[in-house]
Design a protein around this motif. Structure first.
Motif, PDB file in Angstrom:
ATOM      1  N   LEU A 188      54.088  40.100  45.698  1.00 31.29           N
ATOM      2  CA  LEU A 188      55.210  40.201  46.628  1.00 31.29           C
ATOM      3  C   LEU A 188      55.604  38.848  47.224  1.00 31.29           C
ATOM      4  O   LEU A 188      56.429  38.792  48.125  1.00 31.29           O
ATOM      5  N   GLY A 189      54.964  37.777  46.736  1.00 36.72           N
ATOM      6  CA  GLY A 189      55.300  36.447  47.227  1.00 36.72           C
ATOM      7  C   GLY A 189      54.237  35.817  48.110  1.00 36.72           C
ATOM      8  O   GLY A 189      54.450  34.744  48.675  1.00 36.72           O
ATOM      9  N   GLU A 190      53.068  36.442  48.187  1.00 35.09           N
ATOM     10  CA  GLU A 190      51.972  35.883  48.974  1.00 35.09           C
ATOM     11  C   GLU A 190      51.387  34.657  48.278  1.00 35.09           C
ATOM     12  O   GLU A 190      51.528  34.504  47.070  1.00 35.09           O
ATOM     13  N   THR A 191      50.730  33.800  49.056  1.00 34.45           N
ATOM     14  CA  THR A 191      50.087  32.616  48.485  1.00 34.45           C
ATOM     15  C   THR A 191      48.579  32.851  48.400  1.00 34.45           C
ATOM     16  O   THR A 191      48.035  33.741  49.068  1.00 34.45           O
ATOM     17  N   MET A 192      47.934  32.023  47.624  1.00 30.48           N
ATOM     18  CA  MET A 192      46.476  32.124  47.497  1.00 30.48           C
ATOM     19  C   MET A 192      45.805  31.868  48.845  1.00 30.48           C
ATOM     20  O   MET A 192      44.849  32.562  49.202  1.00 30.48           O
ATOM     21  N   ASP A 193      46.285  30.886  49.594  1.00 29.70           N
ATOM     22  CA  ASP A 193      45.706  30.612  50.914  1.00 29.70           C
ATOM     23  C   ASP A 193      45.868  31.810  51.845  1.00 29.70           C
ATOM     24  O   ASP A 193      44.955  32.136  52.602  1.00 29.70           O
ATOM     25  N   GLU A 194      47.024  32.459  51.785  1.00 24.20           N
ATOM     26  CA  GLU A 194      47.227  33.657  52.623  1.00 24.20           C
ATOM     27  C   GLU A 194      46.264  34.769  52.224  1.00 24.20           C
ATOM     28  O   GLU A 194      45.729  35.468  53.090  1.00 24.20           O
ATOM     29  N   LEU A 195      46.034  34.923  50.937  1.00 26.58           N
ATOM     30  CA  LEU A 195      45.110  35.962  50.479  1.00 26.58           C
ATOM     31  C   LEU A 195      43.672  35.649  50.898  1.00 26.58           C
ATOM     32  O   LEU A 195      42.940  36.542  51.337  1.00 26.58           O
ATOM     33  N   LYS A 196      43.282  34.401  50.792  1.00 27.55           N
ATOM     34  CA  LYS A 196      41.935  34.018  51.232  1.00 27.55           C
ATOM     35  C   LYS A 196      41.757  34.311  52.722  1.00 27.55           C
ATOM     36  O   LYS A 196      40.704  34.811  53.141  1.00 27.55           O
ATOM     37  N   GLN A 197      42.763  34.010  53.525  1.00 25.81           N
ATOM     38  CA  GLN A 197      42.699  34.310  54.958  1.00 25.81           C
ATOM     39  C   GLN A 197      42.603  35.817  55.189  1.00 25.81           C
ATOM     40  O   GLN A 197      41.813  36.275  56.013  1.00 25.81           O
ATOM     41  N   LEU A 198      43.379  36.582  54.449  1.00 24.57           N
ATOM     42  CA  LEU A 198      43.334  38.040  54.553  1.00 24.57           C
ATOM     43  C   LEU A 198      41.936  38.553  54.222  1.00 24.57           C
ATOM     44  O   LEU A 198      41.393  39.401  54.942  1.00 24.57           O
ATOM     45  N   PHE A 199      41.330  38.044  53.146  1.00 19.21           N
ATOM     46  CA  PHE A 199      39.985  38.488  52.771  1.00 19.21           C
ATOM     47  C   PHE A 199      38.984  38.186  53.888  1.00 19.21           C
ATOM     48  O   PHE A 199      38.128  39.015  54.210  1.00 19.21           O
ATOM     49  N   GLY A 200      39.097  37.008  54.478  1.00 24.47           N
ATOM     50  CA  GLY A 200      38.225  36.665  55.600  1.00 24.47           C
ATOM     51  C   GLY A 200      38.441  37.580  56.787  1.00 24.47           C
ATOM     52  O   GLY A 200      37.479  38.016  57.429  1.00 24.47           O
ATOM     53  N   ASP A 201      39.698  37.897  57.081  1.00 25.23           N
ATOM     54  CA  ASP A 201      40.003  38.811  58.182  1.00 25.23           C
ATOM     55  C   ASP A 201      39.399  40.187  57.928  1.00 25.23           C
ATOM     56  O   ASP A 201      38.795  40.794  58.826  1.00 25.23           O
ATOM     57  N   LEU A 202      39.561  40.685  56.696  1.00 21.16           N
ATOM     58  CA  LEU A 202      39.018  42.009  56.374  1.00 21.16           C
ATOM     59  C   LEU A 202      37.497  42.019  56.475  1.00 21.16           C
ATOM     60  O   LEU A 202      36.916  42.955  57.020  1.00 21.16           O
ATOM     61  N   ALA A 203      36.856  40.989  55.959  1.00 19.49           N
ATOM     62  CA  ALA A 203      35.394  40.921  56.049  1.00 19.49           C
ATOM     63  C   ALA A 203      34.949  40.857  57.501  1.00 19.49           C
ATOM     64  O   ALA A 203      33.967  41.510  57.887  1.00 19.49           O
ATOM     65  N   SER A 204      35.677  40.138  58.335  1.00 21.68           N
ATOM     66  CA  SER A 204      35.266  39.973  59.737  1.00 21.68           C
ATOM     67  C   SER A 204      35.361  41.263  60.550  1.00 21.68           C
ATOM     68  O   SER A 204      34.688  41.396  61.564  1.00 21.68           O
ATOM     69  N   VAL A 205      36.186  42.214  60.093  1.00 18.83           N
ATOM     70  CA  VAL A 205      36.284  43.479  60.824  1.00 18.83           C
ATOM     71  C   VAL A 205      35.453  44.586  60.180  1.00 18.83           C
ATOM     72  O   VAL A 205      35.516  45.741  60.593  1.00 18.83           O
ATOM     73  N   LEU A 260      40.802  36.529  42.399  1.00 22.88           N
ATOM     74  CA  LEU A 260      40.962  37.171  43.709  1.00 22.88           C
ATOM     75  C   LEU A 260      39.718  37.962  44.084  1.00 22.88           C
ATOM     76  O   LEU A 260      39.269  37.931  45.232  1.00 22.88           O
ATOM     77  N   ARG A 261      39.145  38.681  43.114  1.00 20.60           N
ATOM     78  CA  ARG A 261      37.903  39.418  43.366  1.00 20.60           C
ATOM     79  C   ARG A 261      36.812  38.457  43.828  1.00 20.60           C
ATOM     80  O   ARG A 261      36.120  38.717  44.820  1.00 20.60           O
ATOM     81  N   ASP A 262      36.667  37.349  43.137  1.00 20.89           N
ATOM     82  CA  ASP A 262      35.638  36.375  43.501  1.00 20.89           C
ATOM     83  C   ASP A 262      35.868  35.829  44.910  1.00 20.89           C
ATOM     84  O   ASP A 262      34.922  35.695  45.696  1.00 20.89           O
ATOM     85  N   PHE A 263      37.108  35.528  45.255  1.00 20.78           N
ATOM     86  CA  PHE A 263      37.414  35.028  46.601  1.00 20.78           C
ATOM     87  C   PHE A 263      37.077  36.074  47.665  1.00 20.78           C
ATOM     88  O   PHE A 263      36.552  35.738  48.723  1.00 20.78           O
ATOM     89  N   ALA A 264      37.392  37.329  47.385  1.00 17.02           N
ATOM     90  CA  ALA A 264      37.110  38.396  48.355  1.00 17.02           C
ATOM     91  C   ALA A 264      35.604  38.582  48.537  1.00 17.02           C
ATOM     92  O   ALA A 264      35.123  38.743  49.666  1.00 17.02           O
ATOM     93  N   VAL A 293      49.748  40.465  53.079  1.00 15.15           N
ATOM     94  CA  VAL A 293      49.393  39.397  54.024  1.00 15.15           C
ATOM     95  C   VAL A 293      50.284  39.487  55.274  1.00 15.15           C
ATOM     96  O   VAL A 293      51.378  40.050  55.224  1.00 15.15           O
ATOM     97  N   PRO A 294      49.820  38.939  56.394  1.00 16.35           N
ATOM     98  CA  PRO A 294      50.583  39.051  57.650  1.00 16.35           C
ATOM     99  C   PRO A 294      52.033  38.593  57.562  1.00 16.35           C
ATOM    100  O   PRO A 294      52.928  39.239  58.113  1.00 16.35           O
ATOM    101  N   ARG A 295      52.310  37.504  56.873  1.00 19.20           N
ATOM    102  CA  ARG A 295      53.662  36.959  56.798  1.00 19.20           C
ATOM    103  C   ARG A 295      54.654  37.957  56.206  1.00 19.20           C
ATOM    104  O   ARG A 295      55.837  37.958  56.548  1.00 19.20           O
ATOM    105  N   LEU A 296      54.189  38.843  55.337  1.00 25.34           N
ATOM    106  CA  LEU A 296      55.081  39.776  54.657  1.00 25.34           C
ATOM    107  C   LEU A 296      55.158  41.151  55.327  1.00 25.34           C
ATOM    108  O   LEU A 296      55.882  42.028  54.852  1.00 25.34           O
ATOM    109  N   TYR A 297      54.417  41.337  56.403  1.00 26.53           N
ATOM    110  CA  TYR A 297      54.382  42.656  57.055  1.00 26.53           C
ATOM    111  C   TYR A 297      55.766  43.151  57.457  1.00 26.53           C
ATOM    112  O   TYR A 297      56.098  44.322  57.242  1.00 26.53           O
ATOM    113  N   ASP A 298      56.580  42.315  58.042  1.00 23.35           N
ATOM    114  CA  ASP A 298      57.901  42.762  58.501  1.00 23.35           C
ATOM    115  C   ASP A 298      58.785  43.228  57.350  1.00 23.35           C
ATOM    116  O   ASP A 298      59.673  44.055  57.544  1.00 23.35           O
ATOM    117  N   THR A 299      58.541  42.725  56.161  1.00 24.75           N
ATOM    118  CA  THR A 299      59.317  43.114  54.990  1.00 24.75           C
ATOM    119  C   THR A 299      58.683  44.291  54.258  1.00 24.75           C
ATOM    120  O   THR A 299      59.364  45.227  53.862  1.00 24.75           O
TER     121      THR A 299
END
Length: 150
Positions: free
Chosen positions: A68-85, A117-121, A29-35
């Protein structure tokens, strides 16, 4: 493939070879990219995936690790971002630290959580998702394509 540091001309070189699948793993997820992805940029990764979208007979794929410490909300946002591109194939697997010098695992997810997670994606618009503790980026790649085509 790498993110080519955002160089769309480099992406075009790869795409000119007419691959069946274009893969770039966003990994987290974006929040963890720097790490997790030193030197990488989440938006740049999305732009590379989007640049591959719309090519005839090309599947756009990505992969992530969880634990790695991501949240469910962050993962849902990531899935939406991936689908949108234009990502239509996604792998989701458990992060496993290769050595004591690597990032530690924050949490091991239960197999039921991988199903969730699969279902959310899929709900976000990604056609085919392989999600499980031992799933890796190339996990059953030939089956993934076959499932997407059916």
């Amino acid at each position: 493939t790498p993110d080519f540091r955002g160089d769309l001309a480099a992406l075009e070189i790869v795409l000119s070879r007419r691959p069946s699948v274009f893969n770039h793993n966003v990994e987290t997820v974006p929040r963890l990219y720097d790490t997790v992805r030193l030197g990488a940029d989440y938006r740049r990764s999305l732009s590379i995936l989007e640049g591959a979208r719309g090519r005839q007979s090309l599947w756009v794929k990505s992969g992530i690790m969880v634990g790695l410490g991501e949240t469910m909300d962050e993962l849902k946002q990531l899935f939406g971002d991936l689908a949108s591109v234009g990502v239509s194939l996604l792998t989701i697997g458990q992060y496993l630290a290769p050595s004591a010098e690597h990032l530690p695992v924050v949490r091991y997810l239960h197999p039921d959580e991988f199903d969730q997670l699969r279902d959310f994606a899929v709900q976000a618009g990604i056609a085919t998702v392989f999600s499980g503790p031992l799933v890796r980026s190339s996990y059953l790649a030939d089956n993934m394509i076959a499932l997407t085509q059916s």
